[in-house]
Design a protein around this motif. Structure first.
Motif, short mmCIF file in Angstrom:
data_model
loop_
_atom_site.label_atom_id
_atom_site.label_comp_id
_atom_site.label_asym_id
_atom_site.label_seq_id
_atom_site.Cartn_x
_atom_site.Cartn_y
_atom_site.Cartn_z
N ASP A 1 0.82 -1.21 0.00
CA ASP A 1 0.00 0.00 0.00
C ASP A 1 0.86 1.27 0.00
OD1 ASP A 1 -2.26 -1.55 0.02
OD2 ASP A 1 -2.73 -1.21 2.14
N GLU A 2 1.92 1.26 0.80
CA GLU A 2 2.72 2.47 0.99
C GLU A 2 3.97 2.48 0.11
OE1 GLU A 2 3.46 2.94 5.15
OE2 GLU A 2 1.34 2.66 5.66
N ARG A 3 4.25 1.37 -0.57
CA ARG A 3 5.42 1.25 -1.45
C ARG A 3 6.73 1.53 -0.70
NH1 ARG A 3 2.93 -1.35 -5.09
NH2 ARG A 3 1.70 -0.28 -6.63
N ARG A 4 6.77 1.14 0.57
CA ARG A 4 8.00 1.28 1.35
C ARG A 4 7.95 0.28 2.50
NH1 ARG A 4 7.36 3.62 6.25
NH2 ARG A 4 5.37 4.62 6.65
N LEU A 5 9.11 0.02 3.06
CA LEU A 5 9.18 -0.84 4.24
C LEU A 5 8.92 0.01 5.47
CD1 LEU A 5 12.35 -2.99 3.48
CD2 LEU A 5 9.98 -3.74 3.48
N GLY A 6 7.99 -0.44 6.28
CA GLY A 6 7.72 0.27 7.52
C GLY A 6 8.56 -0.31 8.65
N ALA A 7 8.36 0.19 9.82
CA ALA A 7 9.04 -0.34 11.00
C ALA A 7 8.58 -1.77 11.23
CB ALA A 7 8.72 0.52 12.22
N PRO A 8 9.48 -2.62 11.70
CA PRO A 8 9.08 -4.01 11.97
C PRO A 8 7.92 -4.07 12.96
CG PRO A 8 11.46 -3.75 12.15
CD PRO A 8 10.87 -2.38 12.01
N ILE A 9 6.99 -4.97 12.70
CA ILE A 9 5.86 -5.14 13.61
C ILE A 9 5.82 -6.59 14.07
CG2 ILE A 9 4.51 -3.28 12.59
CD1 ILE A 9 2.88 -5.36 11.11
N GLY A 10 4.97 -6.86 15.01
CA GLY A 10 4.84 -8.22 15.50
C GLY A 10 5.73 -8.47 16.71
N ILE A 11 5.91 -9.72 17.00
CA ILE A 11 6.63 -10.15 18.20
C ILE A 11 7.95 -10.78 17.78
CG2 ILE A 11 6.58 -11.73 20.18
CD1 ILE A 11 3.49 -11.58 19.97
N SER A 12 9.03 -10.36 18.44
CA SER A 12 10.34 -10.96 18.20
C SER A 12 10.52 -12.15 19.14
CB SER A 12 11.43 -9.92 18.48
OG SER A 12 12.71 -10.54 18.45
N LEU A 13 11.25 -13.14 18.70
CA LEU A 13 11.53 -14.30 19.55
C LEU A 13 12.76 -14.10 20.43
CD1 LEU A 13 10.81 -17.33 17.22
CD2 LEU A 13 9.41 -16.42 19.06
N GLN A 14 13.47 -13.01 20.21
CA GLN A 14 14.68 -12.77 21.00
C GLN A 14 14.36 -12.76 22.49
OE1 GLN A 14 16.78 -9.20 20.01
NE2 GLN A 14 18.53 -9.71 21.28
N GLY A 15 15.06 -13.58 23.25
CA GLY A 15 14.86 -13.65 24.69
C GLY A 15 13.64 -14.45 25.12
N LYS A 16 12.98 -15.08 24.19
CA LYS A 16 11.78 -15.86 24.52
C LYS A 16 12.05 -17.34 24.33
CE LYS A 16 8.51 -12.23 23.40
NZ LYS A 16 9.48 -11.16 23.22
N ARG A 17 11.28 -18.15 25.00
CA ARG A 17 11.39 -19.60 24.86
C ARG A 17 10.25 -20.09 24.00
NH1 ARG A 17 12.23 -22.46 30.25
NH2 ARG A 17 14.26 -21.59 29.82
N VAL A 18 10.56 -20.93 23.04
CA VAL A 18 9.56 -21.52 22.17
C VAL A 18 9.39 -22.98 22.57
CG1 VAL A 18 8.98 -22.16 19.80
CG2 VAL A 18 10.14 -20.00 20.26
N VAL A 19 8.15 -23.39 22.79
CA VAL A 19 7.85 -24.78 23.17
C VAL A 19 7.08 -25.42 22.04
CG1 VAL A 19 6.68 -26.24 24.83
CG2 VAL A 19 7.77 -24.13 25.60
N LEU A 20 7.57 -26.56 21.56
CA LEU A 20 6.89 -27.31 20.52
C LEU A 20 6.16 -28.48 21.17
CD1 LEU A 20 9.74 -27.44 17.87
CD2 LEU A 20 7.83 -25.85 17.98
N LEU A 21 4.88 -28.58 20.93
CA LEU A 21 4.08 -29.67 21.48
C LEU A 21 3.73 -30.64 20.37
CD1 LEU A 21 1.62 -27.61 23.69
CD2 LEU A 21 3.71 -28.77 24.41
#
Length: 96
Positions: free
Chosen positions: A67-87
């Motif tokens: 829509d804006e024809r440019r990259l905006g600031a990153p959005i969402g959640i980063s995994l840095q410093g988080k633990r991921v659990v696979l079930l």
């Protein structure tokens, strides 16, 4: 009669097959486990890709970029410093 003789599925799950009707019409129903089909790794990778896409809100980022024809600031959640659990450590879960 029809020519169908075999219904097979790679990986897990034959829930979408009417086993009684297949048996009645002489159709063999089988599945090929992911570990034998070679799909296990690609399925695990795709699952992780979708998870990361959800966390980083990929579809919203893509829409914003188009829509804006440019990259905006990153959005969402980063995994840095988080633990991921696979079930669910079936054959595909172990590949992830």
């Amino acid at each position: 009669g029809g020519k169908l003789r075999l219904v097979y599925q790679y990986g897990a799950g034959l829930e979408g097959v009417d086993h009684d009707a297949a048996r009645e019409h002489g159709v063999c129903v089988a599945r090929i486990p992911a570990e034998l089909s070679g799909n296990g790794v690609s399925t695990a990778e795709h699952s992780l890709f979708l998870l990361l896409g959800l966390l980083r809100q990929y579809s919203q980022s893509q829409k914003q970029m188009l829509d804006e024809r440019r990259l905006g600031a990153p959005i969402g959640i980063s995994l840095q410093g988080k633990r991921v659990v696979l079930l669910g450590f079936g054959s595909i879960g172990r590949e992830a």
